[in-house]
Enzyme design. Sequence first.
Site, mmCIF file in Angstrom:
data_model
loop_
_atom_site.group_PDB
_atom_site.id
_atom_site.type_symbol
_atom_site.label_atom_id
_atom_site.label_comp_id
_atom_site.label_asym_id
_atom_site.label_seq_id
_atom_site.Cartn_x
_atom_site.Cartn_y
_atom_site.Cartn_z
ATOM 1 N N SER A 176 0.812 -1.075 0.028
ATOM 2 C CA SER A 176 0.121 -0.077 0.039
ATOM 3 C C SER A 176 0.844 1.222 0.034
ATOM 4 O O SER A 176 1.986 1.088 0.487
ATOM 5 C CB SER A 176 -0.973 -0.026 1.360
ATOM 6 O OG SER A 176 -1.553 1.454 1.400
ATOM 7 N N TYR A 232 -2.979 -1.271 10.210
ATOM 8 C CA TYR A 232 -3.033 -1.582 9.004
ATOM 9 C C TYR A 232 -1.740 -1.035 8.301
ATOM 10 O O TYR A 232 -1.037 -1.735 7.494
ATOM 11 C CB TYR A 232 -4.310 -0.938 8.106
ATOM 12 C CG TYR A 232 -4.044 -1.172 6.717
ATOM 13 C CD1 TYR A 232 -4.736 -2.180 6.047
ATOM 14 C CD2 TYR A 232 -3.743 -0.100 5.737
ATOM 15 C CE1 TYR A 232 -4.817 -2.201 4.646
ATOM 16 C CE2 TYR A 232 -3.980 -0.255 4.399
ATOM 17 C CZ TYR A 232 -4.381 -1.374 3.950
ATOM 18 O OH TYR A 232 -4.281 -1.425 2.513
#
Length: 246
Positions: A138, A151
Amino acid sequence: MKLTGNTILITGGTSGIGKGFAQHFLGLGNTVIICGRRKDRLEQLKARNPGLATFQCDLTDAASRENLVRHVIQECPDLNILINNAGIQLTADLAKPVDLAAVEQEIATNLIAPLHLSSLLVEQLRARPEPCIVNISSGLAYTPLAFMPVYCATKAAVHSWSLSLRKQLEKTGIAVYEIAPPSVDTELGHERREDKSQTHGGMPVNEFISEALKALENNVLQAAIGPAASMMDQRDALFERLNSHL
């Protein structure tokens, strides 16, 4: 990476980026297997996509991961590509005791599962032509959003692990790719939203998949797509900007 004639396992393939990869790779003439937790979605996708193979799996459970690998190797012995895509995105308030079960679920899904699956499949992949592992990290691996710290930390760990995995596997012939998405319009993070049907917002899935496939075809081992590129290149300044409201 060649984009046709492969046998590909995609985790988290019932929605979003995983579903997009599955449909595009099927259209390019590959054999595609997806796994996911939701049986109804797996059945719907199989019905709508002739040739798609599916397997129900809880990636947070080690035994379930091992069962997945046994099944895939038995049913699809030509498997040569693993795409570690499955992930969940939760919030956490670090100023008070965290929900430990939620933290453990996020780490298990986003980091432990791809690490374990990759290790279980190394011997299978190295015996096949043009093998590779594709890890979906990400832009938040480089510039975290502080309200979803676990996350972001797991995606930073996926980036670090990908570097180590690439180094350790360089003599096996297995290529290791890392694709870092920006915000993509999927249901990622729906667990933390009141409206479970609300999407994530951001880059359309098909646009992201198109850019990711270009990077893979051109053998870009570490590719940050769209706005994720600036999140990687300008991480410190962007961190302060993205988190100025906290």
